[in-house]
Motif scaffolding. Structure first.
Motif, mmCIF file in Angstrom:
data_model
loop_
_atom_site.group_PDB
_atom_site.id
_atom_site.type_symbol
_atom_site.label_atom_id
_atom_site.label_comp_id
_atom_site.label_asym_id
_atom_site.label_seq_id
_atom_site.Cartn_x
_atom_site.Cartn_y
_atom_site.Cartn_z
ATOM 1 N N GLU A 176 0.842 -1.207 0.000
ATOM 2 C CA GLU A 176 0.000 0.000 0.000
ATOM 3 C C GLU A 176 0.874 1.253 0.000
ATOM 4 O O GLU A 176 0.614 2.209 -0.735
ATOM 5 N N ASP A 227 2.584 1.518 -3.447
ATOM 6 C CA ASP A 227 1.650 1.987 -4.476
ATOM 7 C C ASP A 227 1.437 3.495 -4.384
ATOM 8 O O ASP A 227 1.338 4.176 -5.404
ATOM 9 N N HIS A 228 1.380 4.009 -3.161
ATOM 10 C CA HIS A 228 1.221 5.462 -2.977
ATOM 11 C C HIS A 228 2.453 6.194 -3.514
ATOM 12 O O HIS A 228 2.323 7.203 -4.211
ATOM 13 N N LEU A 249 4.556 5.133 -5.805
ATOM 14 C CA LEU A 249 4.546 5.007 -7.262
ATOM 15 C C LEU A 249 3.596 6.015 -7.906
ATOM 16 O O LEU A 249 3.922 6.631 -8.924
ATOM 17 N N ALA A 250 2.423 6.179 -7.303
ATOM 18 C CA ALA A 250 1.432 7.113 -7.835
ATOM 19 C C ALA A 250 1.946 8.549 -7.840
ATOM 20 O O ALA A 250 1.545 9.354 -8.686
ATOM 21 N N GLN A 251 2.836 8.849 -6.899
ATOM 22 C CA GLN A 251 3.403 10.193 -6.816
ATOM 23 C C GLN A 251 4.672 10.336 -7.654
ATOM 24 O O GLN A 251 5.210 11.435 -7.778
ATOM 25 N N GLY A 252 5.181 9.228 -8.163
ATOM 26 C CA GLY A 252 6.431 9.258 -8.913
ATOM 27 C C GLY A 252 7.663 9.361 -8.029
ATOM 28 O O GLY A 252 8.708 9.839 -8.472
#
Length: 133
Positions: free
Chosen positions: A18, A21-22, A24-27
């Protein structure tokens, strides 16, 4: 006698994923460590592009939060307020980004993140923490 809860590998991996994934979503490229209540490593990831130092810092932040039973940021604030003796405590990482994991009021472990600005490390750790509800 007391009932003690323990963080298991399956839950540690869900927390790790989790948080990852957070990030990754922010780069963001970071390292993430999930430890048990004694600071023993349960799950770890150093994302592609994350610095080698971030790996050590993430684990240190997680261990500090677990053993200290509070956010690693609390220790950073104590140092900023003049408690420089904390810098000499072996194994203590006085930097924001480590959060204790609690279940029914008990500290069952911690998550530590390193690799971006400290407040962003904490946002990633909070995403992992959200798994526990």
């Amino acid at each position: 006698m007391q009932t003690r809860y323990a963080l298991d590998l399956d839950v540690a991996n869900v927390i790790l994923h989790e948080a990852r994934d957070h990030a990754l979503a922010q780069g963001w490229q970071v390292s993430i460590a999930v430890v048990d209540e004694s600071g023993g490593l349960l799950a770890f990831a150093r994302m592609d592009g994350a610095s080698l130092l971030s790996a050590e810092l993430a684990l240190g932040k997680a261990r500090t939060a677990a053993v200290g039973r509070r956010e690693s940021k609390a220790f950073e604030q104590m140092v900023e307020e003049g408690r420089l003796s904390l810098l000499g405590v072996q194994g203590l990482t006085c930097l924001e980004g480590g959060l204790p994991l609690r279940h029914e009021g008990q500290c069952v472990g911690a998550i530590g993140v390193s690799g971006v600005a400290s407040h962003q490390d904490t946002r990633i750790a909070l995403a992992g923490l959200s798994v526990l509800g």
